[in-house]
Design a protein around this motif. Structure first.
Motif, mmCIF file in Angstrom:
data_model
loop_
_atom_site.group_PDB
_atom_site.id
_atom_site.type_symbol
_atom_site.label_atom_id
_atom_site.label_comp_id
_atom_site.label_asym_id
_atom_site.label_seq_id
_atom_site.Cartn_x
_atom_site.Cartn_y
_atom_site.Cartn_z
ATOM 1 N N SER A 1 63.047 25.556 57.839
ATOM 2 C CA SER A 1 63.906 26.989 58.458
ATOM 3 C C SER A 1 64.804 26.450 59.674
ATOM 4 C CB SER A 1 62.740 27.764 58.896
ATOM 5 O OG SER A 1 61.920 28.196 57.773
ATOM 6 N N VAL B 1 62.539 30.879 65.716
ATOM 7 C CA VAL B 1 62.429 31.406 64.361
ATOM 8 C C VAL B 1 61.142 31.937 63.872
ATOM 9 C CG1 VAL B 1 61.577 28.958 63.635
ATOM 10 C CG2 VAL B 1 62.532 30.336 61.877
ATOM 11 N N VAL C 1 66.790 27.206 62.920
ATOM 12 C CA VAL C 1 66.267 28.057 64.394
ATOM 13 C C VAL C 1 67.707 28.849 64.648
ATOM 14 C CG1 VAL C 1 65.716 27.644 66.686
ATOM 15 C CG2 VAL C 1 64.628 26.415 64.779
#
Length: 140
Positions: free
Chosen positions: A96, A103, A98
Motif C-alpha cells: 500500500s 495509510v 503511504v
C-alpha cells in the motif's frame, strides 16, 4: 603474536556462524509471495503454527492505521520461526502507498506483519486482527 590474533578471530567466526544458523530476527527481509527464503537458512528451517497471538502483537479491529515516513508499506503473512512467535519471516501479501505519512488498511481476521521493506532487511510489527476490536494505529 599471530596466535593471539588467530584465536579471537576463530572465536568470532564461530560465533557468527552459530548466530546465522540460530534463526532470523524480526528485521528479516520481506519475501515475495510464492518465493522461498534461502538467504539465511535452508529450506528445512522449522516453522510453527501459532494459535495464540504473541505478546508483541498489537490487537486491532479490521481497520488499522499505519503512520510512517516510508513511501509504502507491505502487508505480510508471518511465517513463525520460533514457538513463542517472537521471530518470523514476513511474506508479502500486498503493498500500500503511504500518503502524507499515513495509510489506512482494511485487514481480514488473523495475524499479519506490517512491514517497511528495506531490500535486504525490513522493519515490521505484528498485528492480530480481531473483528469487533477497536481500530489501532501503529508507527513504523
Amino acid at each position: 603474536m599471530k596466535r593471539r590474533i588467530a584465536i579471537p578471530l576463530a572465536i568470532v567466526a564461530s560465533l557468527a556462524l552459530l548466530l546465522s544458523l540460530a534463526g532470523c530476527g524480526n528485521d528479516h527481509q520481506v519475501i515475495p509471495q510464492g518465493k522461498s527464503c534461502l538467504s539465511c537458512h535452508s529450506e528445512d528451517k522449522e516453522t510453527y503454527d501459532i494459535t495464540e497471538a504473541p505478546e508483541s502483537a498489537i490487537e486491532t479491529g479490521t481497520t488499522l492505521t499505519v503512520q510512517t515516513n516510508a513511501d509504502s508499506i507491505v502487508v505480510c503473512t508471518p511465517i513463525f520461526t520460533s514457538e513463542d512467535g517472537s521471530t518470523y519471516t514476513p511474506v508479502q501479501y500486498s503493498t500500500s502507498t503511504v500518503t502524507d505519512g499515513e495509510v489506512t488498511l482494511e485487514l481480514d481476521e488473523g495475524m499479519w506483519a506490517i512491514a517497511i521493506d528495506k531490500g535486504d532487511s525490513s522493519t515490521s510489527k505484528l498485528v492480530n486482527v480481531v473483528p469487533g476490536a477497536d481500530p489501532a494505529t501503529i508507527d513504523l
